[in-house]
Design an enzyme around this catalytic site. Sequence first.
Site, PDB file in Angstrom:
ATOM      1  N   ARG A  15       0.919  -1.013   0.071  1.00 51.00           N
ATOM      2  CA  ARG A  15       0.034  -0.063   0.044  1.00 51.00           C
ATOM      3  C   ARG A  15       0.783   1.231  -0.038  1.00 51.00           C
ATOM      4  NH1 ARG A  15      -0.648   4.783   2.472  1.00 51.00           N
ATOM      5  NH2 ARG A  15      -0.267   3.734   4.665  1.00 51.00           N
ATOM      6  N   ASP A  16       1.612   1.476   1.087  1.00 58.47           N
ATOM      7  CA  ASP A  16       2.478   2.765   1.203  1.00 58.47           C
ATOM      8  C   ASP A  16       3.572   2.759   0.203  1.00 58.47           C
ATOM      9  OD1 ASP A  16       3.470   4.930   2.215  1.00 58.47           O
ATOM     10  OD2 ASP A  16       3.549   4.353   4.453  1.00 58.47           O
ATOM     11  N   HIS A 207       4.558   3.927  13.240  1.00 59.61           N
ATOM     12  CA  HIS A 207       4.756   4.088  11.701  1.00 59.61           C
ATOM     13  C   HIS A 207       5.637   5.104  11.299  1.00 59.61           C
ATOM     14  CE1 HIS A 207       3.201   3.529   7.458  1.00 59.61           C
ATOM     15  NE2 HIS A 207       3.820   4.762   6.922  1.00 59.61           N
ATOM     16  N   HIS A 209       9.014   6.867   9.568  1.00 60.96           N
ATOM     17  CA  HIS A 209       9.762   7.269   8.105  1.00 60.96           C
ATOM     18  C   HIS A 209      11.311   7.484   8.369  1.00 60.96           C
ATOM     19  CE1 HIS A 209       6.299   7.740   5.073  1.00 60.96           C
ATOM     20  NE2 HIS A 209       6.182   7.118   5.863  1.00 60.96           N
ATOM     21  N   CYS A 240       8.844  10.407   0.488  1.00 57.11           N
ATOM     22  CA  CYS A 240       8.434  11.669   1.442  1.00 57.11           C
ATOM     23  C   CYS A 240       7.724  12.375   0.304  1.00 57.11           C
ATOM     24  CB  CYS A 240       9.391  12.384   1.895  1.00 57.11           C
ATOM     25  SG  CYS A 240       9.063  13.667   2.721  1.00 57.11           S
ATOM     26  N   ASN A 249       9.352   5.105   4.169  1.00 58.44           N
ATOM     27  CA  ASN A 249       9.321   4.307   5.350  1.00 58.44           C
ATOM     28  C   ASN A 249      10.336   3.710   5.502  1.00 58.44           C
ATOM     29  OD1 ASN A 249       6.178   4.070   5.362  1.00 58.44           O
ATOM     30  ND2 ASN A 249       6.330   3.828   3.188  1.00 58.44           N
TER      31      ASN A 249
END
Length: 312
Positions: A15-16, A207, A209, A240, A249
């Site tokens: 997803r991300d 979560h 980054h 980003c 991530n």
Amino acid sequence: MNYPTEVNITEVCPRDGFQSLSEFIPTEEKIQLINELIDCGFKQIEVTSFVHPKAIPQLKDASEVLQGIKRKKDVKLRALVPNLRGLERAIDAGVDKVKLMLSATDSHSISNANCKTFDAMKGFETLVKRAHDSSVGISGSISVIFGCPFEGDVSMDRIIEICKRYIDLGIYNLSLADTTGMANPIKIKRIVEEIHENFPELGLSLHLHNTRGMAFANAIAGLEAGIKDFDSSVGGLGGCPYAPNASGNIASEDLIHGFEEMGIKTGIDLDKVINIGDKLQKMFPSYANSFILKAGKCSDLHLPPIAQEKLG
Ligand code: ZN
């Protein structure tokens, strides 16, 4: 310092990671990747997002992806849902859990969801009810909680109010997202501990980054504050949005390697994750970001230079 003996890692690359790629990945390839991730031992995978296909064309095949995955009983598949329409599609496709997205600040919320934070939350009520009726798990998230690229630090009062409203809605699991990499270990500890003190009933996950190289240090601060659940993305995919060439991530292989080196069990086969990361790096060289893919594991020992000379 007493660290936990084991942690849970949710893989979010499908997803991300994928949503940040401009070139469309064929549905079959997405399904294949998710099947491989299941084989690595991840017990939870964020597989897609049921947003409007025009908003994120990369994830327009959300239903087909979910339905094509070789399911395993003990592996939960999670998807993001922005609204009731998305939730209905997710339920029809057989998702185990859904996650709601919310920004901690109004300006980030407006740029993402076109409305202020607390207005966005009003819309959640029907979604929570529908999810509970259908026995699909539902959790919330708070983006930019450790710092907003438009407003800077978020006040503790505001964070507490957002958590309180989530609980009022009936949501007891929250993902705290350092969306643009503005957290530091002190901030992580302060905010997590404060939330724990106010709402001991809330389950929290991080979560993180790695935008400014702080993600692993922040993960350790999270452990110290009692967090045992983390998100990460294989190959470090997922950028980003405000700095096109910056890391996004934290890479799954970096997080898993770091924890395992510390003796903290993840239950995931690191070598298999590295293989997938390698493959993704070859497919998307300008997007991948991972220390372990560059340097290898600590346990990959090398011959010292003299020994190499003798052998040569
Ligand atoms: Zn992310």
